[in-house]
Design an enzyme around this catalytic site. Structure first.
Site, short mmCIF file in Angstrom:
data_model
loop_
_atom_site.label_atom_id
_atom_site.label_comp_id
_atom_site.label_asym_id
_atom_site.label_seq_id
_atom_site.Cartn_x
_atom_site.Cartn_y
_atom_site.Cartn_z
N GLU A 107 0.87 -1.17 0.00
CA GLU A 107 0.00 0.00 0.00
C GLU A 107 0.90 1.22 0.00
O GLU A 107 2.02 1.18 0.50
CB GLU A 107 -0.96 0.01 1.18
CG GLU A 107 -0.30 0.19 2.50
CD GLU A 107 -1.29 0.13 3.66
OE1 GLU A 107 -1.08 0.89 4.61
OE2 GLU A 107 -2.23 -0.68 3.61
N TYR A 118 6.50 1.47 -8.53
CA TYR A 118 5.77 0.21 -8.38
C TYR A 118 5.13 -0.22 -9.70
O TYR A 118 5.16 -1.40 -10.05
CB TYR A 118 4.72 0.32 -7.27
CG TYR A 118 5.29 0.73 -5.93
CD1 TYR A 118 6.57 0.34 -5.52
CD2 TYR A 118 4.57 1.51 -5.05
CE1 TYR A 118 7.09 0.72 -4.30
CE2 TYR A 118 5.08 1.89 -3.82
CZ TYR A 118 6.35 1.50 -3.45
OH TYR A 118 6.86 1.88 -2.24
#
Length: 152
Positions: free
Chosen positions: A104, A116
């Site tokens: 997260e 990411y």
């Protein structure tokens, strides 16, 4: 020169300095000690020219893994340290039998989200107002593949 190695208690002063520089609600020494002692945890530090430059805490349970915390010293960002930490996390999760890697991130952290996504993470959910000041948490997942081991 950069190397990755297991995090040890002696690293915590440097790790906490980086954590506090990167996050408004920083992990405590106890959080990191718990990761160092965890059966499922695999915390590592990145050393750059002999100093702790970043770290990543990975947790693997059965076929799922999660990056619990990752940061690079703000003074050393842009030198590929985060990339190497992410390469290691993907390969290590796969080596430990995970098929899925989760994390997260603050929805406002565009550089982290970009990194990411570069590694194949896709947005899988949102936790509204999860972080301080009402910032949302973006949930991201990556299906691990054999090439993730080859990248290291």
């Amino acid at each position: 020169m950069m190397t990755l190695r297991p995090m040890i208690e002696a690293d915590l002063a440097a790790v906490l300095r980086i954590e506090q520089a990167c996050f408004p609600r920083a992990w405590t020494r106890e959080h990191f000690l718990a990761e160092i002692g965890s059966e499922r945890g695999t915390p590592v530090v990145a050393e750059f020219n002999g100093q702790v430059a970043g770290y990543l805490c990975l947790s693997v349970l059965l076929d799922e893994a999660e990056i619990l915390d990752v940061a690079v010293d703000p003074a050393l960002q842009g030198r590929g340290i985060g990339v190497q930490l992410m390469q290691w996390a993907c390969a290590e999760a796969l080596r430990q039998g995970a098929a899925l890697l989760r994390l997260e991130v603050r929805a406002t952290s565009i550089p982290a989200i970009t990194l990411y996504e570069r590694f194949g993470f896709v947005r899988s959910g949102l936790r509204k107002a999860y972080y301080e000041q009402g910032i949302d948490a973006l949930l991201m997942d990556k299906n691990l593949i054999e090439e993730d081991v080859d990248a290291v």
